[in-house]
Design an enzyme around this catalytic site. Structure first.
Site, mmCIF file in Angstrom:
data_model
loop_
_atom_site.group_PDB
_atom_site.id
_atom_site.type_symbol
_atom_site.label_atom_id
_atom_site.label_comp_id
_atom_site.label_asym_id
_atom_site.label_seq_id
_atom_site.Cartn_x
_atom_site.Cartn_y
_atom_site.Cartn_z
ATOM 1 N N HIS A 264 1.276 -0.698 0.141
ATOM 2 C CA HIS A 264 0.274 -0.194 -0.015
ATOM 3 C C HIS A 264 0.829 1.096 0.025
ATOM 4 O O HIS A 264 1.415 1.209 -0.787
ATOM 5 C CB HIS A 264 -0.344 0.014 0.974
ATOM 6 C CG HIS A 264 -1.818 1.066 1.447
ATOM 7 N ND1 HIS A 264 -2.265 2.016 0.348
ATOM 8 C CD2 HIS A 264 -2.779 0.883 2.237
ATOM 9 C CE1 HIS A 264 -3.477 2.341 0.248
ATOM 10 N NE2 HIS A 264 -3.666 2.217 1.405
ATOM 11 N N HIS A 305 -2.566 -2.481 -9.633
ATOM 12 C CA HIS A 305 -3.443 -1.978 -8.757
ATOM 13 C C HIS A 305 -4.615 -2.967 -8.497
ATOM 14 O O HIS A 305 -4.990 -3.088 -9.693
ATOM 15 C CB HIS A 305 -4.018 -0.724 -9.333
ATOM 16 C CG HIS A 305 -3.929 0.363 -8.229
ATOM 17 N ND1 HIS A 305 -5.577 0.295 -7.832
ATOM 18 C CD2 HIS A 305 -3.652 1.053 -7.583
ATOM 19 C CE1 HIS A 305 -5.793 1.280 -6.597
ATOM 20 N NE2 HIS A 305 -4.698 1.822 -6.730
ATOM 21 N N ASP A 362 2.843 4.804 -6.694
ATOM 22 C CA ASP A 362 3.917 5.249 -5.929
ATOM 23 C C ASP A 362 4.852 5.198 -6.613
ATOM 24 O O ASP A 362 6.504 5.286 -6.320
ATOM 25 C CB ASP A 362 3.420 4.301 -5.362
ATOM 26 C CG ASP A 362 2.855 4.254 -4.537
ATOM 27 O OD1 ASP A 362 2.058 3.527 -3.804
ATOM 28 O OD2 ASP A 362 3.095 5.818 -3.950
HETATM 29 C C1 SDX Z 1 -1.505 2.214 -3.059
HETATM 30 O O1 SDX Z 1 -5.698 0.502 -3.088
HETATM 31 C C2 SDX Z 1 -5.796 1.386 -3.510
HETATM 32 O O2 SDX Z 1 -6.214 2.613 -3.851
HETATM 33 C C3 SDX Z 1 -4.321 1.452 -2.935
HETATM 34 C C4 SDX Z 1 -3.738 3.582 -3.683
HETATM 35 C C5 SDX Z 1 -4.084 4.721 -2.940
HETATM 36 O O3 SDX Z 1 -3.922 5.788 -3.288
HETATM 37 O O4 SDX Z 1 -4.659 4.248 -1.562
HETATM 38 O O5 SDX Z 1 -3.596 3.770 -5.453
HETATM 39 C C6 SDX Z 1 -1.418 3.537 -3.223
HETATM 40 O O6 SDX Z 1 -1.107 1.220 -2.314
HETATM 41 C C7 SDX Z 1 -1.114 1.484 -4.615
HETATM 42 C C8 SDX Z 1 0.055 -0.135 -4.976
HETATM 43 C C9 SDX Z 1 0.812 0.587 -4.670
HETATM 44 N N1 SDX Z 1 1.590 -1.103 -4.476
HETATM 45 C C10 SDX Z 1 2.400 -1.703 -5.278
HETATM 46 O O7 SDX Z 1 2.962 -0.875 -5.784
HETATM 47 C C11 SDX Z 1 3.181 -2.932 -4.478
HETATM 48 C C12 SDX Z 1 3.261 -3.456 -5.487
HETATM 49 N N2 SDX Z 1 1.847 -3.906 -6.297
HETATM 50 C C13 SDX Z 1 1.291 -5.218 -5.807
HETATM 51 O O8 SDX Z 1 1.464 -5.930 -4.906
HETATM 52 C C14 SDX Z 1 -0.476 -5.963 -6.270
HETATM 53 O O9 SDX Z 1 -0.283 -4.906 -7.397
HETATM 54 C C15 SDX Z 1 -1.297 -4.764 -5.598
HETATM 55 C C16 SDX Z 1 -1.077 -4.819 -3.916
HETATM 56 C C17 SDX Z 1 -0.904 -3.076 -5.468
HETATM 57 C C18 SDX Z 1 -2.852 -5.347 -6.043
HETATM 58 O O10 SDX Z 1 -2.936 -6.163 -5.616
HETATM 59 P P1 SDX Z 1 -4.188 -7.235 -5.798
HETATM 60 O O11 SDX Z 1 -5.411 -6.651 -6.558
HETATM 61 O O12 SDX Z 1 -4.438 -7.909 -4.746
HETATM 62 O O13 SDX Z 1 -3.394 -8.125 -7.026
HETATM 63 P P2 SDX Z 1 -2.577 -9.079 -7.283
HETATM 64 O O14 SDX Z 1 -1.444 -9.174 -6.665
HETATM 65 O O15 SDX Z 1 -3.455 -10.419 -7.180
HETATM 66 O O16 SDX Z 1 -1.933 -9.606 -8.732
HETATM 67 C C19 SDX Z 1 -3.051 -10.602 -9.867
HETATM 68 C C20 SDX Z 1 -1.458 -10.679 -10.768
HETATM 69 C C21 SDX Z 1 -0.594 -11.994 -10.192
HETATM 70 O O17 SDX Z 1 -0.036 -12.956 -10.168
HETATM 71 P P3 SDX Z 1 -2.108 -13.772 -10.714
HETATM 72 O O18 SDX Z 1 -1.415 -14.808 -9.669
HETATM 73 O O19 SDX Z 1 -2.584 -13.545 -11.939
HETATM 74 O O20 SDX Z 1 -0.424 -15.187 -11.928
HETATM 75 O O21 SDX Z 1 -0.736 -9.842 -11.460
HETATM 76 C C22 SDX Z 1 0.081 -10.551 -10.462
HETATM 77 C C23 SDX Z 1 0.477 -11.470 -9.319
HETATM 78 O O22 SDX Z 1 1.633 -12.337 -8.815
HETATM 79 N N3 SDX Z 1 0.968 -8.773 -9.896
HETATM 80 C C24 SDX Z 1 2.363 -8.686 -10.199
HETATM 81 C C25 SDX Z 1 2.695 -7.546 -9.123
HETATM 82 N N4 SDX Z 1 1.285 -6.585 -9.156
HETATM 83 C C26 SDX Z 1 0.390 -8.046 -8.742
HETATM 84 N N5 SDX Z 1 3.274 -8.843 -10.309
HETATM 85 C C27 SDX Z 1 4.361 -8.835 -9.997
HETATM 86 N N6 SDX Z 1 5.063 -6.745 -10.007
HETATM 87 C C28 SDX Z 1 3.946 -6.230 -9.622
HETATM 88 N N7 SDX Z 1 3.910 -5.331 -8.956
#
Ligand code: SDX
Length: 426
Positions: A264, A305, A362
């Site tokens: 997050h 996201h 971010d």
């Molecule tokens: C913020 O919610 C909000 O609005 C938050 C925010 C706000 O203003 O409040 O926008 C701020 O928190 C932005 C996000 C910051 N976090 C990151 O940048 C961390 C990296 N991102 C990931 O951890 C992830 O993308 C999340 C946590 C942001 C979202 O995760 P989800 O929605 O639970 O999606 P997921 O993990 O299920 O991903 C779907 C697929 C998966 O692969 P499969 O299982 O389909 O094979 O995409 C992959 C994930 O492994 N994936 C990534 C990835 N993000 C998702 N793979 C590699 N790198 C990534 N960053």
């Protein structure tokens, strides 16, 4: 909202559930009537659950749209400023000139914190993570403001909101000064909000330098871009804490704790750490491969996201701001080149394209914050500072109407009832 129905067939029973329609965005199925069937919905991570009705912010993840009370984030970032955006989020409308002047003056007159609050800092190690200190001192505010803790009193809710928006920059700067062992700076009423924050962060009693208007404008824009984002994890935490009747300062401290995680708000700090680790463009392919490897916990920080399956509109504005600030300050940051190359390679990789993984808010913010002179460990504190208005706007919205304490149920897969076994027989 127009009503239509969804039918659920469970065994020989059919349950009709209302389908509710908002102003824009997906319809929702009102499942409150499901309790009559003795069953619950099951949705870990709330992937397809709307927790509340809200009028504050709307996100269209497929088209990369973000509206605050209907106004696009791009327009607010370009034409508004943070305190005006705070007024909009808190009150629902943009202020006229008189309302704006009154609001700004009200905020200015609440920027100081109780002098005794300084004592709390001495309990922390100087090298404590700034977010640990922020959690502590913001929660401690409830020990000082007994005159505004009646959450059922709209006046109390209003003064708590003003106090929190006004004091977060002061507390954030105090956290930074404490880590340096430098004297804490008092806020100044002759400075604008972002200018005042930068003054408290970077000036000392020995030397007060004017704050660059370019840097102050960039800081204010970063605050605008982080102000609110509907029901994200930390905002949902604030709503859940508020639903028990906890005081607003405790609720915001809970929001700060939730924001800290690298998935997050902690991602902005993690992006810079990741770029440091990648080091050079020649290593990008290796790290992109790690991000795709299911056996490797490494994720591309600042990418992906829950809602945006297109560009995060904030990331676009952040990137433009990044270019402006770096060129204005004459900084040629190799990490910006590295980040841009990483974005280009990732965005052209089938793994990221298939999963609609784009840079989020971010990805570029840390590069600007670093250019401004803010240390990486303070990045999430800046996010918390800016998001406080979103948190308290949702808290106010929830308390302004009927609400119930949030208490999810579960799917239990543990042992059935069994008798205690004395230690001799185990
Ligand atoms: C913020 O919610 C909000 O609005 C938050 C925010 C706000 O203003 O409040 O926008 C701020 O928190 C932005 C996000 C910051 N976090 C990151 O940048 C961390 C990296 N991102 C990931 O951890 C992830 O993308 C999340 C946590 C942001 C979202 O995760 P989800 O929605 O639970 O999606 P997921 O993990 O299920 O991903 C779907 C697929 C998966 O692969 P499969 O299982 O389909 O094979 O995409 C992959 C994930 O492994 N994936 C990534 C990835 N993000 C998702 N793979 C590699 N790198 C990534 N960053």
């Amino acid at each position: 909202m127009a009503d239509n129905k969804a039918q659920l067939h469970i065994g020989d029973k059919t349950v009709e559930l209302p389908v509710l329609t908002g102003t824009v965005g997906p319809d929702v199925i009102d499942v409150r009537g499901l309790t009559s069937t003795g069953r619950f919905t099951f949705d870990p991570g709330f992937m397809s659950t709307a927790s509340c009705e809200s009028k504050i912010t709307y996100i269209d993840g497929d088209n990369g749209i973000l509206l605050h009370r209907g106004y696009p984030i791009e327009q607010l970032a370009e034409k508004s400023d943070y305190l005006e955006t705070c007024y909009l989020l808190l009150n629902g409308e943009l202020p006229n000139a008189d309302q704006k002047a009154k609001f700004v003056s009200n905020i200015k007159n609440h920027t100081m914190v109780h002098e005794q609050l300084k004592n709390f800092f001495n309990g922390f190690r100087r090298d404590a993570h700034p977010m640990a200190v922020m959690c502590g001192v913001v929660g401690a505010l409830s020990a000082f403001y007994h005159d505004s803790l009646d959450i059922n009193d709209p006046q109390h809710r209003e003064i708590s909101a003003i106090r929190l928006v006004a004091k977060m920059p002061t507390l954030a700067a105090m956290v930074y000064k404490y880590s340096l062992g430098q004297p804490m700076m008092y806020p100044r009423n002759d400075l604008d909000y972002a200018e005042n924050f930068l003054h408290m962060m970077f000036n000392t009693p020995c030397e007060v330098k004017p704050i660059s208007p370019v840097v102050a404008k960039a800081m204010d824009r970063i605050f605008v871009l982080h102000a609110d984002h509907e029901q994200n994890a930390s905002t949902s935490t604030v709503r859940l804490a508020g639903s028990s009747g906890a005081n607003p300062f405790a609720c915001i401290a809970a929001g700060i704790a939730a924001l800290w995680g690298p998935a997050h708000g902690g991602a902005n700090e993690a992006v810079l750490t990741m770029l440091d680790e990648i080091g050079d463009v020649s290593n990008i392919e290796k790290f992109v491969a790690k991000a795709k490897d299911k056996n490797d916990p490494f994720k591309l920080m600042g990418f992906g996201h829950r809602v945006y399956k297109n560009f995060d509109p904030r990331a676009k504005v952040m990137k433009q701001t990044c270019d402006e600030v770096l060129s204005e300050l004459g900084i040629n940051d190799p990490q910006l080149e590295l980040a841009m190359k990483l974005e280009e390679i990732a965005r052209n990789d089938p793994y990221f394209k298939e999963r609609n993984l784009y840079p989020n808010v971010d990805f570029y913010s840390g590069i600007i914050l670093k250019a401004i002179g803010i240390p990486t460990s303070m990045f999430t504190v800046i996010f918390a500072l800016a998001r406080t208005v979103g948190w308290i706007s949702h808290w106010k919205e929830m308390l302004s109407g009927p609400y119930k304490i949030g208490r999810p149920r579960q799917l239990y897969t543990g042992y059935e009832k069994r008798d205690f076994v004395s230690v001799e027989k185990r």
